[in-house]
Design a protein around this motif. Structure first.
Motif, mmCIF file in Angstrom:
data_model
loop_
_atom_site.group_PDB
_atom_site.id
_atom_site.type_symbol
_atom_site.label_atom_id
_atom_site.label_comp_id
_atom_site.label_asym_id
_atom_site.label_seq_id
_atom_site.Cartn_x
_atom_site.Cartn_y
_atom_site.Cartn_z
ATOM 1 N N GLU A 173 44.791 -8.591 2.567
ATOM 2 C CA GLU A 173 45.642 -7.573 3.154
ATOM 3 C C GLU A 173 47.117 -7.531 3.379
ATOM 4 O O GLU A 173 47.591 -6.623 3.047
ATOM 5 C CB GLU A 173 45.024 -7.299 4.704
ATOM 6 C CG GLU A 173 43.378 -7.150 4.656
ATOM 7 C CD GLU A 173 42.845 -7.184 6.006
ATOM 8 O OE1 GLU A 173 41.683 -6.917 6.215
ATOM 9 O OE2 GLU A 173 43.535 -7.770 6.992
ATOM 10 N N LEU A 190 50.183 -5.103 1.754
ATOM 11 C CA LEU A 190 51.226 -4.616 2.430
ATOM 12 C C LEU A 190 52.583 -5.030 1.757
ATOM 13 O O LEU A 190 53.621 -4.240 1.778
ATOM 14 C CB LEU A 190 51.262 -5.239 4.000
ATOM 15 C CG LEU A 190 49.894 -4.664 4.718
ATOM 16 C CD1 LEU A 190 50.431 -5.032 6.216
ATOM 17 C CD2 LEU A 190 50.121 -3.158 4.705
ATOM 18 N N ALA A 201 51.132 -1.009 7.444
ATOM 19 C CA ALA A 201 49.624 -0.825 7.846
ATOM 20 C C ALA A 201 49.428 0.716 7.788
ATOM 21 O O ALA A 201 48.354 1.157 7.064
ATOM 22 C CB ALA A 201 49.422 -1.668 8.893
ATOM 23 N N MET A 215 42.092 -3.362 7.811
ATOM 24 C CA MET A 215 42.910 -4.716 8.384
ATOM 25 C C MET A 215 42.159 -5.416 9.337
ATOM 26 O O MET A 215 42.564 -6.073 10.316
ATOM 27 C CB MET A 215 44.161 -4.294 9.296
ATOM 28 C CG MET A 215 45.433 -3.605 8.250
ATOM 29 S SD MET A 215 46.113 -5.022 7.552
ATOM 30 C CE MET A 215 46.499 -4.287 5.797
#
Length: 674
Positions: free
Chosen positions: A312, A316, A337, A539
């Motif tokens: 994740e 980002l 995010a 997330m």
């Protein structure tokens, strides 16, 4: 002085007469009620008749009820509507109440009667609930010093008085630091990216302070949107640092010394009682019965979640690189995010808010409770309140009174941050019938602005359902003894009802029924509902790592890992290193404002959020199999809620589910396994 706490309430349902209560009533009332409660205890201890369940154990459960209501009222106000005067009084009353509690637990005559019942009464002659109360009462004495020598009992008293003062001071310092900060912005260029609704609230906050421009604070409804939407990276950093240094700065509100003292006192207390650490002491009365079990649980989740979380963060970083950000920092996370969420799912939390006005979301929660448990909520205008913004509902079941529910939704200077459920009065059964509970939900949602109602982010929607789940646990209580009623359960079981309710926020059928635009009444488009469900795991790896960091830090403090020579910031960063996904920011730490474990009830218990997620995911999977409002399944879950602490939680869960919980349901829901 005419003191409302020292005479019977003449209000509907004997609720707290807030309109009659003044701050100066609390101290004399609590002192007098302590004296009265001590007399009740002495009567039990000095009873010439042989000790039995009724004259000792049941009698103790009844003792001090008026004191409980007065002290609950005081500390609930200290959390939701405090003043300098109330805070000062809290510092004064906390050690007095701790001393009163010790006077009971260290009363040798009383303990001998409890021990006699525990050792001599045939439990076959008792009901399961009576057996449970007897066991809880005896353990309460044993775990709080009844078996100690006179000298060590005195040491325990002193420790508990100090802890009561220190935990209250910790909380007050965090509140002072939270209220003291404001980010005052005077030029529009610095506001790029912020939605109109957030700007309107910031403009109102500035006007309330007689300032031009916009003001952002560390309170949740202001802090979180700024971190999520503000394009100005330097201002995000400034606000982040203000939050991450609360009670860490070199001033009178620094909590580092208080943390050390609390940790050392808790450790000394545990050792005095014969336990290796505070965590050993706490976990003896939890579903997870030892630090080893907790740490294995947390570390197993860490192994499964970390690869997902790292992937994740890679996504980002790629997004941030397009903005020329070469090193992504913690104060960048929420901003990128949200951008990634919008890019991946074409889903904007801000765009969803008009479909989630607070009154509508609350009505949806009420509707869920009606469909599941047959409850009806009627707004009452005749119930006294502690603030004009509070609303009070009478809860009915089959036309009969079930509970009172107080709701308090918006931030104020006198209200601590966060969201919580509490009670002013518990539930119990008397010869004349049941005494029903008075429950409260307190949150910090954005205020209405002009003609615009309070509009909730989807995260706030789940928060409301979470606290409502706790409230249902209290409102549905059906026990004989108050100390086993409602949320008086093992701490790692108490989050099951709250986290269970969050699941409904992701059910398409349910969302369709209540997500409607506050202006047009238009239903939330099906495409947006699909996106919410699709993004439910967004997330999840990062969020799991964040929760694990808190749980590991909590366990480290309470298993004796803190050395006298190690700085708090260094200690924290060493402990949570494995869970960290961003570079360290020097001079910041969570510990000095970690109210859950240093001022709340979560010491050696923060893991329980993840523990209860296993339970709630497994429980809700049963509803998914049978229908999310299936009456038979709901009836079984209602029994679980109504039973409170009268049954061992694992046994209670097995009665509902037919087996022990299985962690696979959580891992699948979180997307951590296929």
């Amino acid at each position: 002085m005419d003191n409302p706490f020292l005479k019977p309430f003449t209000t509907p349902f004997d609720c707290v007469p807030f309109e009659l209560i003044k701050t100066e009533h609390f101290k004399p009332a609590i002192l007098q009620l302590i004296a009265a409660a001590k007399q009740e205890i002495d009567t039990i201890a000095d009873n010439p008749d042989p000790a039995d369940f009724v004259n000792t154990i049941a009698a103790m459960d009844r003792a001090g009820r008026q004191l409980s209501i007065a002290s609950a009222t005081f500390f609930n106000l200290d959390a939701a509507e405090t003043t300098d005067e109330i805070q000062q009084l809290a510092q004064e009353l906390s050690p007095i109440l701790a001393e009163y509690s010790n006077d009971i637990m260290l009363n040798e005559r009383l303990f001998q009667r409890v021990k006699q019942v525990h050792d001599e009464v045939d439990t076959a002659s008792l009901s399961p609930e009576e057996t449970r109360l007897l066991d809880k009462t005896y353990k309460g004495f044993a775990r709080n010093g009844a078996l100690l020598s006179v000298e060590n009992k005195d040491k325990l008293r002193e420790i508990d008085k100090q802890l009561a003062t220190l935990t209250m001071k910790f909380s007050q310092n965090v509140l002072q630091e939270t209220n003291a900060y404001q980010l005052h912005i005077k030029t529009e260029e610095q506001l790029a990216g912020l939605p109109e609704s957030i700007l309107a609230a910031a403009k109102t906050a500035a006007q309330q302070r007689y300032l031009e421009g916009w003001v952002f604070t560390l309170h949740f409804p202001s802090f979180v949107p700024f971190m999520k939407y503000a394009a100005n990276r330097e201002l995000r950093k400034e606000l982040y640092l203000a939050s991450a240094t609360r009670a860490l700065k070199d001033n009178e509100y620094n909590n580092e010394g208080i943390v050390r003292d609390i940790v050392e006192l808790r450790h000394s207390r545990a050792k005095l009682l014969g336990y290796g650490t505070h965590a050993d002491f706490v976990l003896q009365e939890r579903m997870a019965s030892s630090p080893t079990i907790v740490l294995d649980f947390l570390k197993n989740l860490l192994v499964k979640a970390k690869p997902h979380a790292q992937q994740e963060i890679v996504q980002l970083k790629a997004l941030a690189a397009k903005d020329g950000v070469s090193e992504v920092m913690p104060y960048d996370h929420a901003y990128y995010a949200e951008k990634l969420r919008e890019a991946t799912f074409d889903l904007s939390e801000e765009a969803l808010k008009p479909y989630f006005p607070l009154p509508q979301v609350l009505e949806a929660a009420f509707d869920a409770a009606s469909r599941l448990y047959g409850l009806v909520f009627e707004l009452r205008k005749d119930i006294p309140k502690y603030h004009d913004e509070v609303a009070v509902y009478e809860v009915l079941e089959n036309g009969r009174h079930k509970a009172l529910l107080y709701t308090d939704w918006h931030p104020r200077e006198g209200k601590r941050a966060g969201a919580w459920m509490t009670s002013y009065r518990g539930q119990w059964t008397e010869d004349s019938g049941q005494v029903r509970p008075h429950i409260s939900i307190v949150c910090n949602f954005s205020r209405p602005a002009g003609d615009i109602p309070s509009l909730l982010t989807f995260n706030e929607v789940t928060t409301l359902f979470h606290e409502f789940g706790h409230a249902l646990h209290g409102m549905l209580a059906e026990t004989i003894y108050e100390s086993l009623s409602g949320t008086n359960v093992y701490w790692d079981f108490v989050e099951l009802p709250s986290q269970f309710m969050e699941n409904y926020c992701y059910e398409k059928e349910f969302l369709r029924a209540f997500a409607r635009h506050y202006q047009t009444g238009e239903a939330l488009p099906e495409t947006e509902i699909d996106k919410i469900v699709a993004a439910s795991n967004f997330m999840e790896g990062y969020q799991t790592m964040r929760q694990l960091s808190f749980g590991l830090l909590d366990m480290a403090y309470h298993t004796g890992k803190l050395d006298a020579g190690t700085a708090i910031e260094r200690f924290e960063k060493d402990i949570v290193h494995e869970t960290q996904l961003y570079p360290d920011v020097q001079g910041t730490a969570q510990t000095p404002s970690f109210s859950h474990i240093f001022a709340g009830g979560y010491s050696a218990g923060y893991y329980s959020y993840k523990w209860a997620e296993v339970l709630d995911a497994d429980a809700f999977s049963y509803f998914k199999e049978t229908g999310i409002f299936n009456p038979d399944t709901a009836a079984k879950f209602k029994i679980l809620l109504a039973s409170g602490g009268t049954v061992d939680p694992m046994e209670l869960y097995i009665q509902f589910r037919g087996r022990k919980p299985e962690p696979e349901a959580l891992l699948k829901r979180a997307g951590l396994i296929g």
